[in-house]
Design a protein around this motif. Structure first.
Motif, PDB file in Angstrom:
ATOM      1  N   VAL A   1       0.841  -1.208   0.000  1.00  0.00           N
ATOM      2  CA  VAL A   1       0.000   0.000   0.000  1.00  0.00           C
ATOM      3  C   VAL A   1       0.869   1.248   0.000  1.00  0.00           C
ATOM      4  O   VAL A   1       0.597   2.210  -0.736  1.00  0.00           O
ATOM      5  CB  VAL A   1      -0.958  -0.020   1.223  1.00  0.00           C
ATOM      6  CG1 VAL A   1      -1.616   1.328   1.436  1.00  0.00           C
ATOM      7  CG2 VAL A   1      -2.005  -1.110   1.051  1.00  0.00           C
ATOM      8  N   ILE A   2       1.930   1.260   0.779  1.00  0.00           N
ATOM      9  CA  ILE A   2       2.829   2.412   0.818  1.00  0.00           C
ATOM     10  C   ILE A   2       3.516   2.608  -0.536  1.00  0.00           C
ATOM     11  O   ILE A   2       3.642   3.735  -1.021  1.00  0.00           O
ATOM     12  CB  ILE A   2       3.862   2.253   1.954  1.00  0.00           C
ATOM     13  CG1 ILE A   2       3.162   2.397   3.312  1.00  0.00           C
ATOM     14  CG2 ILE A   2       4.990   3.255   1.832  1.00  0.00           C
ATOM     15  CD1 ILE A   2       4.028   2.021   4.485  1.00  0.00           C
TER      16      ILE A   2
ATOM     17  N   GLY B   1       0.917   3.907  -3.040  1.00  0.00           N
ATOM     18  CA  GLY B   1       0.607   5.299  -2.714  1.00  0.00           C
ATOM     19  C   GLY B   1       1.724   6.236  -3.120  1.00  0.00           C
ATOM     20  O   GLY B   1       1.479   7.326  -3.660  1.00  0.00           O
TER      21      GLY B   1
ATOM     22  N   PHE C   1       1.457   9.201  -5.896  1.00  0.00           N
ATOM     23  CA  PHE C   1       1.803  10.576  -5.554  1.00  0.00           C
ATOM     24  C   PHE C   1       2.876  11.122  -6.493  1.00  0.00           C
ATOM     25  O   PHE C   1       2.786  12.265  -6.950  1.00  0.00           O
ATOM     26  CB  PHE C   1       2.272  10.680  -4.103  1.00  0.00           C
ATOM     27  CG  PHE C   1       2.684  12.066  -3.718  1.00  0.00           C
ATOM     28  CD1 PHE C   1       1.739  13.052  -3.504  1.00  0.00           C
ATOM     29  CD2 PHE C   1       4.027  12.388  -3.591  1.00  0.00           C
ATOM     30  CE1 PHE C   1       2.119  14.344  -3.168  1.00  0.00           C
ATOM     31  CE2 PHE C   1       4.417  13.674  -3.258  1.00  0.00           C
ATOM     32  CZ  PHE C   1       3.465  14.653  -3.047  1.00  0.00           C
TER      33      PHE C   1
END
Length: 102
Positions: A48-49, A52, A56
């Motif tokens: 998930v990191i 993300g 971004f």
């Protein structure tokens, strides 16, 4: 020294008898299950990191594309098509008209 002042007495109250083979096996299975769950949670969290961060970075790249294009067009270019960058400092003295009133 009385029985209640012994610092090791409290520890003895929590002492257990040795486990049977079945108890040791269940403890091993439970520990392995917790370890597997912890690894799975870590992998999901890292995924998930990473997603993300990638989203971004893509959003930031997309939002700054016009700025990058304007900077490329405004860069000084010499006759060969290469960008010329001249570094240095200068001091400019203001004339009487440009000075702030006192």
């Amino acid at each position: 020294m009385n029985r209640h002042s012994n610092p090791f007495h409290a520890r003895a109250a929590f002492a257990r008898t040795p486990q049977s083979l079945l108890g040791k096996l269940l403890t091993l299975v439970f520990s392995l299950a917790l370890l597997v769950l912890a690894v799975m949670f870590s992998l999901v969290a890292l995924t998930v990191i990473a997603i993300g961060g990638t989203l971004f970075a893509g959003w930031l790249w997309w939002k700054t594309r016009a700025l990058r294009k304007a900077m490329r067009e405004a860069a000084p270019v010499d006759g060969s098509g290469e960008v010329r960058i001249i570094e240095g400092e200068f001091v400019r003295e203001a004339t009487d008209d440009e000075r702030l009133p006192r």
